[in-house]
Design a protein around this motif. Structure first.
Motif: not given
Length: 226
Positions: A1-27
């Protein structure tokens, strides 16, 4: 994986479901490359601790389509990720050729929409429980199960059922839900048992046919041996 700031990464929150994560990636993909393509490496760099589960989920979804062309190729990175889980690698590694490949932002959006429309029920019931079956040593065992399932995805026209097992396990890893990983492992094991049974039956049948030919039609056995 290449270097990227924590701000640019999606939050690792178990309460954030995979659907919301996929939607955020698509956005994000649509914002950065509207109507274009995004490198798989870019998607991987957005993920944090749950990258293994999310990548397995993204790869397994298209393989759910019966007899989908290209499923055998997609099974290769699934197999590689599975082995890394089995050997407790902290973050996923994928070959450069795969990371350099691109996917259309429209495909990523369609995947997110499919998950939202068809898998919302799974996200509603998935939650952190039986976490011992979705973390630690269990992840290593799941990696071996996933690797075996990926091998059967590589077989012609056999991708749907093992991909379902991979998808369920991936959901369990993302949501840290041991019940989902257990269900996925059960599906994978049942499919593996069926494949092994079919192969054994074919081998036994072939051996019986050869013995029968040698006994009652030696001319046929000689002809086949030529």
């Amino acid at each position: 994986m290449t270097a990227e700031t924590d701000r640019d990464r999606l939050s690792d929150d178990a309460q954030r479901g995979f659907i919301a994560t996929l939607a955020a990636m698509a956005d994000r993909a649509e914002r950065d490359a509207p109507g274009g393509s995004v490198a798989i490496a870019t998607l991987v760099d957005q993920l944090d601790e749950r990258a293994f589960g999310l990548l397995l989920f993204l790869l397994a979804l298209p393989c759910l389509v019966p007899a989908m062309p290209g499923a055998q190729i997609i099974a290769i990175p699934i197999f590689l990720l599975a082995l890394q889980l089995a050997f407790a690698r902290s973050e996923p590694w994928l070959p450069g050729w795969f990371l350099r490949a691109t996917v259309k932002t429209s495909w990523l959006r369609a995947t997110a929409d499919f998950a939202s429309q068809r898998l919302a029920w799974a996200e509603r019931i998935a939650r952190p429980r039986l976490t011992a079956l979705a973390s630690g040593f269990a992840e290593r065992v799941l990696g071996l199960i996933l690797a075996l399932a990926a091998l059967t995805i590589m077989l012609p026209i056999t991708n749907t059922v093992p991909s379902l097992g991979v998808t369920l396990i991936a959901m369990g890893l993302i949501q840290r839900d041991g019940l989902f990983t257990l269900l996925g492992a059960a599906v994978a094991f049942a499919w593996l048992a069926l494949v092994i049974g079919v192969v054994a039956a074919l081998a036994t049948g072939a051996g019986f046919a050869v013995s029968l030919a040698r006994e009652h039609a030696p001319w046929l056995a000689d002809w086949l041996a030529r």
